[in-house]
Scaffold this active site. Sequence first.
Site, PDB file in Angstrom:
ATOM      1  N   HIS A 154       0.862  -1.192   0.000  1.00 19.72           N
ATOM      2  CA  HIS A 154       0.000   0.000   0.000  1.00 19.72           C
ATOM      3  C   HIS A 154       0.894   1.236   0.000  1.00 19.72           C
ATOM      4  CE1 HIS A 154      -3.796   2.080   1.888  1.00 19.72           C
ATOM      5  NE2 HIS A 154      -3.089   2.938   1.145  1.00 19.72           N
ATOM      6  N   HIS A 159      -9.491   1.211  -1.350  1.00 23.93           N
ATOM      7  CA  HIS A 159      -9.446   1.818  -0.028  1.00 23.93           C
ATOM      8  C   HIS A 159     -10.862   1.729   0.556  1.00 23.93           C
ATOM      9  CE1 HIS A 159      -5.620   3.352  -1.307  1.00 23.93           C
ATOM     10  NE2 HIS A 159      -5.474   4.176  -0.279  1.00 23.93           N
ATOM     11  N   GLU A 190     -11.267   3.399   6.025  1.00 24.60           N
ATOM     12  CA  GLU A 190     -10.217   4.277   6.552  1.00 24.60           C
ATOM     13  C   GLU A 190     -10.936   5.353   7.356  1.00 24.60           C
ATOM     14  OE1 GLU A 190      -8.129   6.536   3.554  1.00 24.60           O
ATOM     15  OE2 GLU A 190      -6.494   7.098   4.905  1.00 24.60           O
ATOM     16  N   ASP A 205       1.769   3.889   2.868  1.00 22.21           N
ATOM     17  CA  ASP A 205       0.750   4.764   2.278  1.00 22.21           C
ATOM     18  C   ASP A 205       1.376   5.941   1.515  1.00 22.21           C
ATOM     19  OD1 ASP A 205      -1.835   5.445   1.627  1.00 22.21           O
ATOM     20  OD2 ASP A 205      -2.430   6.141   3.614  1.00 22.21           O
ATOM     21  N   ASP A 206       1.663   7.028   2.235  1.00 19.25           N
ATOM     22  CA  ASP A 206       2.259   8.228   1.620  1.00 19.25           C
ATOM     23  C   ASP A 206       3.434   8.658   2.494  1.00 19.25           C
ATOM     24  OD1 ASP A 206       0.116   8.867  -0.494  1.00 19.25           O
ATOM     25  OD2 ASP A 206      -1.027   8.599   1.348  1.00 19.25           O
TER      26      ASP A 206
HETATM   27  N1  ADE Z   1      -4.532   8.847  -1.683  1.00 23.35           N
HETATM   28  C1  ADE Z   1      -3.299   8.847  -1.188  1.00 23.35           C
HETATM   29  N2  ADE Z   1      -3.322   8.409   0.074  1.00 23.35           N
HETATM   30  C2  ADE Z   1      -4.596   8.104   0.383  1.00 23.35           C
HETATM   31  C3  ADE Z   1      -5.254   7.601   1.517  1.00 23.35           C
HETATM   32  N3  ADE Z   1      -4.626   7.296   2.639  1.00 23.35           N
HETATM   33  N4  ADE Z   1      -6.588   7.446   1.458  1.00 23.35           N
HETATM   34  C4  ADE Z   1      -7.261   7.747   0.347  1.00 23.35           C
HETATM   35  N5  ADE Z   1      -6.688   8.220  -0.737  1.00 23.35           N
HETATM   36  C5  ADE Z   1      -5.359   8.395  -0.743  1.00 23.35           C
HETATM   37 ZN    ZN Z   2      -3.660   4.805   0.570  1.00 21.27          ZN
END
Ligand code: ADE
Ligand code: ZN
Length: 352
Positions: A26, A206, A209, A287-288
């Site tokens: 992810h 996703h 969340e 994730d990011d």
């Molecule tokens: N795009 C990038 N990161 C994300 C996340 N955690 N949830 C939804 N969209 C995303």
């Molecule tokens: Zn994500």
Amino acid sequence: MTRTDSHDRGQALDAFIKAMPKVELHLHIEGTLEPESVFRFARRNAVALDFDNVEALRRAYEFENLQSFLDLYNATMGVLCTEEDFFDLTWDYLARVAKQNVVHTEIFFDPQGHTRRGVPFATVVAGITRALEAGQQRYGISSRLILCFWRHLSEEEAFATWEQAQPHLDRITAVGLDSSELGHPPEKFQRVYAAARAAGLKAVAHAGEEGGPDYIWGALDTLHVDRIDHGVRCIEDGMLVERLVREQIPLTVCPLSNLRLRVVKNMASHNLSRMLALGLCVCVNSDDPAYFGGYMTENFLAVRKALELVPAQVLALGRNAIDASFLTVDDKAALHRRLEAAADEHGFSPGG
Ligand code: ADE
Ligand code: ZN
């Protein structure tokens, strides 16, 4: 056990976490855009930025919720214009995680964040895949690519993106769904997912969340996904947990992301260890990472410490990621052998 014993055990487990061969499932490639790179690409492409310098941009990496993050994320990716940019972005990520012993990664990209600015789909895919191939050569990191649809856009726009993807399907393993969850349920994308699955692609989304269990049910029942991204809110629905356990649907959990987007109040209250105890197929991901304060190793270290994980739990997370990947049976078996050998080397029982 004395406090020193427990400290020493934590240190030993952290050493194993750093060394263990890791699988990431992810990861948004646009989410690896470090502030320095934002400025580098902006200069290269003469794109104007709303921030005076790297420090000012980094200070903006403070989020209230998912949407406040997405507003910045969607804006900063505007510095990515050429094939070279996408190559460099992906290469920088691979170079970083090679040092963290990531051995396999399944990467999301957000084509609509680029095509809407006039960057061709083919340019994005060419840059990313060229780097992924080079990463396999240079670092031995295997990879898969996952095309994400932005769920705040329409079904029609998702289909337009799906059309643009057609010449590149040999490079794309799965479709995914990301961006603003609340108000954009999976059902909106039922038909485009059906088309992707009919073309032989895998599917992830996703869900759970910020959205509740309904979003996870929707992803399972209408999108027929192979994995759920995040999924942490499944815990609110006993029937859903039972199904996820029975079918061993993987949940790609992202601890630092959950913390920084305020999905959890603090890391000690993260439900990762509870999810493991329930028998859910959970794994750890970043994730990011440029926005949330850490790549794979930092995510593992954060949960190890806050949740006082023991070796068996860390190993379970590592094994789940291998099983949940889109690798072949043989490649999974090879990775399992590497993981168990690393555990053995660090004095953790391979069976444990
Ligand atoms: N795009 C990038 N990161 C994300 C996340 N955690 N949830 C939804 N969209 C995303
Ligand atoms: Zn994500």
